[in-house]
Scaffold this motif. Structure first.
Motif, PDB file in Angstrom:
ATOM      1  N   ASP A  64       0.963  -1.157   0.122  1.00 14.56           N
ATOM      2  CA  ASP A  64       0.173   0.195  -0.104  1.00 14.56           C
ATOM      3  C   ASP A  64       0.967   1.329   0.007  1.00 14.56           C
ATOM      4  O   ASP A  64       2.005   1.248   0.688  1.00 14.56           O
ATOM      5  CB  ASP A  64      -0.690   0.112   1.299  1.00 14.56           C
ATOM      6  CG  ASP A  64      -1.976  -1.315   1.132  1.00 14.56           C
ATOM      7  OD1 ASP A  64      -2.284  -1.670   0.081  1.00 14.56           O
ATOM      8  OD2 ASP A  64      -2.359  -1.288   2.177  1.00 14.56           O
ATOM      9  N   GLY A  65       0.508   2.162  -0.771  1.00 17.35           N
ATOM     10  CA  GLY A  65       1.384   3.551  -0.924  1.00 17.35           C
ATOM     11  C   GLY A  65       1.034   4.260  -2.001  1.00 17.35           C
ATOM     12  O   GLY A  65      -0.357   4.485  -2.228  1.00 17.35           O
ATOM     13  N   ILE A  66       2.149   4.713  -2.755  1.00 19.88           N
ATOM     14  CA  ILE A  66       1.859   5.473  -3.816  1.00 19.88           C
ATOM     15  C   ILE A  66       2.466   5.023  -5.217  1.00 19.88           C
ATOM     16  O   ILE A  66       3.834   4.485  -4.745  1.00 19.88           O
ATOM     17  CB  ILE A  66       2.305   7.253  -3.555  1.00 19.88           C
ATOM     18  CG1 ILE A  66       3.844   7.062  -3.312  1.00 19.88           C
ATOM     19  CG2 ILE A  66       1.195   7.770  -2.682  1.00 19.88           C
ATOM     20  CD1 ILE A  66       4.142   8.453  -3.651  1.00 19.88           C
ATOM     21  N   ALA A  67       2.215   5.022  -6.077  1.00 19.21           N
ATOM     22  CA  ALA A  67       2.758   4.638  -7.544  1.00 19.21           C
ATOM     23  C   ALA A  67       3.180   5.846  -8.237  1.00 19.21           C
ATOM     24  O   ALA A  67       2.538   7.066  -8.385  1.00 19.21           O
ATOM     25  CB  ALA A  67       1.986   3.846  -8.264  1.00 19.21           C
ATOM     26  N   GLY A 108       6.070  14.135 -11.912  1.00 15.39           N
ATOM     27  CA  GLY A 108       5.701  14.880 -10.740  1.00 15.39           C
ATOM     28  C   GLY A 108       4.436  14.367 -10.256  1.00 15.39           C
ATOM     29  O   GLY A 108       3.992  14.958  -9.138  1.00 15.39           O
ATOM     30  N   GLU A 109       3.680  13.528 -10.664  1.00 19.93           N
ATOM     31  CA  GLU A 109       2.274  13.210 -10.248  1.00 19.93           C
ATOM     32  C   GLU A 109       2.534  11.580  -9.713  1.00 19.93           C
ATOM     33  O   GLU A 109       3.497  10.903 -10.036  1.00 19.93           O
ATOM     34  CB  GLU A 109       1.457  13.090 -11.418  1.00 19.93           C
ATOM     35  CG  GLU A 109       0.914  14.442 -11.885  1.00 19.93           C
ATOM     36  CD  GLU A 109       0.148  14.318 -12.893  1.00 19.93           C
ATOM     37  OE1 GLU A 109      -0.448  15.191 -13.472  1.00 19.93           O
ATOM     38  OE2 GLU A 109      -0.299  13.359 -13.641  1.00 19.93           O
ATOM     39  N   CYS A 110       1.693  11.186  -8.780  1.00 23.56           N
ATOM     40  CA  CYS A 110       1.406   9.984  -8.292  1.00 23.56           C
ATOM     41  C   CYS A 110       0.053   9.386  -8.207  1.00 23.56           C
ATOM     42  O   CYS A 110      -0.639  10.338  -8.131  1.00 23.56           O
ATOM     43  CB  CYS A 110       2.313   9.800  -6.699  1.00 23.56           C
ATOM     44  SG  CYS A 110       1.582  10.705  -5.387  1.00 23.56           S
ATOM     45  N   GLY A 122       3.055   4.082 -17.229  1.00 24.94           N
ATOM     46  CA  GLY A 122       4.381   5.243 -16.859  1.00 24.94           C
ATOM     47  C   GLY A 122       4.871   4.982 -15.374  1.00 24.94           C
ATOM     48  O   GLY A 122       6.361   5.364 -15.204  1.00 24.94           O
ATOM     49  N   ALA A 123       4.171   4.417 -14.595  1.00 28.62           N
ATOM     50  CA  ALA A 123       4.818   4.214 -13.323  1.00 28.62           C
ATOM     51  C   ALA A 123       5.523   3.019 -13.109  1.00 28.62           C
ATOM     52  O   ALA A 123       5.352   1.971 -13.775  1.00 28.62           O
ATOM     53  CB  ALA A 123       3.463   4.159 -12.267  1.00 28.62           C
ATOM     54  N   ASP A 124       6.538   3.141 -12.304  1.00 24.72           N
ATOM     55  CA  ASP A 124       7.299   1.828 -12.408  1.00 24.72           C
ATOM     56  C   ASP A 124       8.198   1.700 -11.073  1.00 24.72           C
ATOM     57  O   ASP A 124       8.671   0.779 -10.680  1.00 24.72           O
ATOM     58  CB  ASP A 124       8.587   1.807 -13.046  1.00 24.72           C
ATOM     59  CG  ASP A 124       9.568   3.225 -12.904  1.00 24.72           C
ATOM     60  OD1 ASP A 124       8.988   3.878 -11.934  1.00 24.72           O
ATOM     61  OD2 ASP A 124      10.472   3.490 -13.673  1.00 24.72           O
ATOM     62  N   THR A 125       7.499   2.450 -10.170  1.00 18.90           N
ATOM     63  CA  THR A 125       8.113   2.250  -8.442  1.00 18.90           C
ATOM     64  C   THR A 125       6.704   2.609  -7.458  1.00 18.90           C
ATOM     65  O   THR A 125       5.702   3.477  -7.872  1.00 18.90           O
ATOM     66  CB  THR A 125       9.178   3.286  -8.316  1.00 18.90           C
ATOM     67  OG1 THR A 125      10.179   3.360  -9.130  1.00 18.90           O
ATOM     68  CG2 THR A 125       9.581   3.509  -6.878  1.00 18.90           C
ATOM     69  N   VAL A 126       6.874   2.030  -6.299  1.00 26.78           N
ATOM     70  CA  VAL A 126       5.730   1.999  -5.389  1.00 26.78           C
ATOM     71  C   VAL A 126       6.562   2.657  -3.948  1.00 26.78           C
ATOM     72  O   VAL A 126       7.442   1.780  -3.781  1.00 26.78           O
ATOM     73  CB  VAL A 126       5.001   0.861  -5.296  1.00 26.78           C
ATOM     74  CG1 VAL A 126       3.880   0.929  -3.984  1.00 26.78           C
ATOM     75  CG2 VAL A 126       4.280   0.690  -6.333  1.00 26.78           C
TER      76      VAL A 126
END
Length: 431
Positions: A64-67, A108-110, A122-126
């Protein structure tokens, strides 16, 4: 070339030679049948299982968190990690498990994300929730603040699509015994049913006028029928469907009738007692009349006498185990268990073995393999040690109850000294 049990004559056989001859009694495994996945526990896969899709299907969050998208290549390497200040990302959307992302993320967005939810394009990290702080600006924008950017690594907390099993990959091979992990894996492929080999039907009976069924009064010269219950349990534990034919009296007609029925209904027939050189001629004659029968002398203890052959027009394999309780169980494990594994199409039919250090001297004799009942343990360093259970007579059934392994002393060894290595066969018990 492996000789069949009908070509070995009356010479003393090595255990490996006898085991190979037993396995030659069957040409192949039982035919396949389809079962619902929920009923396939303990069964053996009859065909390869190939994944029809990626597992997992989508690249998804492991926390759980942000991507977010890692800063692009225009940012000098490691600047993100070395930043002495907090790093802020604007929180644009929330993605929950089972929901598809609605839009990609800009730099700059998550996106807020829960475990198992697909990453947006486009996301590759959590970044996990514990590494984050939140802030809301006057215009109502929500921000995720990473106050320890030096602890963040690109690609962290992400499960890639197909990282477990890729689409088209071999997930399980035919011959695999299905347990909890395998059934879960098949379910992850979307399989509702599976092809497994039919359970071999094993007919079991005991012989002897002195043998008495438990629950009945014990004659002065009688013994209770322990073997049949031990062997039925062993057969079931090794994947068989058991046909219990009870106790047979020492009469030709009773034995012939039982063997005829067993040859018609079973895939393997097992008896204990009454089948060895020197036993009553009518027993041997009844067996031989039903098919082909070979009598063996095997260089092992316990369990030196063992008969093997085929019965009836279908050539059903037959094993005549010794009458002493421990000898019956040991010979089952060395010969009947591999045969049952072969009938079920198991990839591996060899008996599992480990190496342990003897805690005390163990007696043996050259020219035969000794199977002592033992108790093995591991010390603080992970080293295995083994000790005998005490008296090792082939009629001392309590030695099997106490044991968690068989100590296999090779035929060339006179004895095993304390501190020497020895082979053990773990006895797997159900809780």
């Amino acid at each position: 070339m492996t000789l069949s049990c009908f070509e070995l004559g009356e010479r003393m056989l090595a255990v490996e030679e006898a085991r190979a001859a037993v396995l030659s009694l069957v040409a192949g495994p039982m035919p396949a049948e389809y079962l619902p996945l929920a009923l396939a526990n303990g069964r053996v896969l009859a065909e390869n299982a190939v994944s029809p899709h990626n597992v997992p299907q989508c690249t998804n969050a492991a926390m759980d968190g942000i991507a977010l998208a890692w800063p692009d290549e225009g940012v000098e390497k490691n600047d993100f990690q070395k930043s002495p200040e907090t790093v802020r990302f604007r929180r644009m959307m929330e993605i929950h498990a089972g929901q598809a992302p609605t839009a990609p993320l800009a730099p700059g967005e998550c996106a807020g994300i829960t475990t198992g939810a697909p990453l947006p394009p486009g996301a590759d990290t959590v970044i996990m929730r514990e590494q984050l702080a939140e802030e809301e600006s006057a215009d109502g924008a929500r921000w995720a603040i990473i106050d320890t950017p030096g602890r963040v690594k690109r690609g962290q907390n992400v499960r890639q699509a197909g990282e477990d099993i890729a689409r088209g990959a071999l997930a399980l091979t035919a011959g695999t015994r299905l347990g909890a992990p395998e059934l879960g894996l098949l379910a992850s492929l979307g399989r509702a049913e599976v092809a497994v080999h039919r359970r071999p039907r094993v007919a079991l009976f005991s012989t002897g006028d002195e043998v008495t069924a438990p629950g009945q009064p014990l004659p002065k010269a009688g013994i209770y029928d322990a073997n049949r219950y031990s062997l039925m349990a062993l057969a079931a534990e090794h994947g068989a469907e058991v046909l219990d034919l009870g106790i047979l009296p020492d009469t030709p007609n009773a034995i012939a009738d039982a063997l005829g029925r067993a040859a018609a209904e079973a895939d393997l027939v097992i008896t204990s007692g009454g089948v060895s050189v020197g036993d009553a001629d009518h027993t041997r004659a009844a067996l031989a009349a039903q098919g082909e029968l070979g009598f063996w002398k095997i260089a092992m203890r316990p369990g030196r006498p063992l008969a093997c052959g085929r019965l009836g027009p279908r050539g059903v394999p037959f094993l005549g185990l010794p009458g002493n309780p421990v000898a019956a169980m040991v010979t089952f494990l060395q010969f009947a268990a591999p045969l049952l594994a072969s009938l079920q199409g198991r990839v591996t039919v060899e008996t599992p073995q480990l190496v342990a250090v003897a805690e005390h001297a163990l007696k043996s004799r050259t020219g035969r393999v000794d199977y002592l009942r033992g108790i093995y343990r591991s010390d603080a360093d992970g080293r295995l040690w083994v000790a005998g259970t005490g008296a090792q007579g082939s009629g001392i059934l309590s030695s099997m109850v106490q044991a968690n392994c068989l100590i296999e002393i090779a035929a060339h060894r006179v004895s095993v000294a304390a501190g020497e290595a020895v082979t053990i066969q773990p006895l797997f018990r159900y809780p």
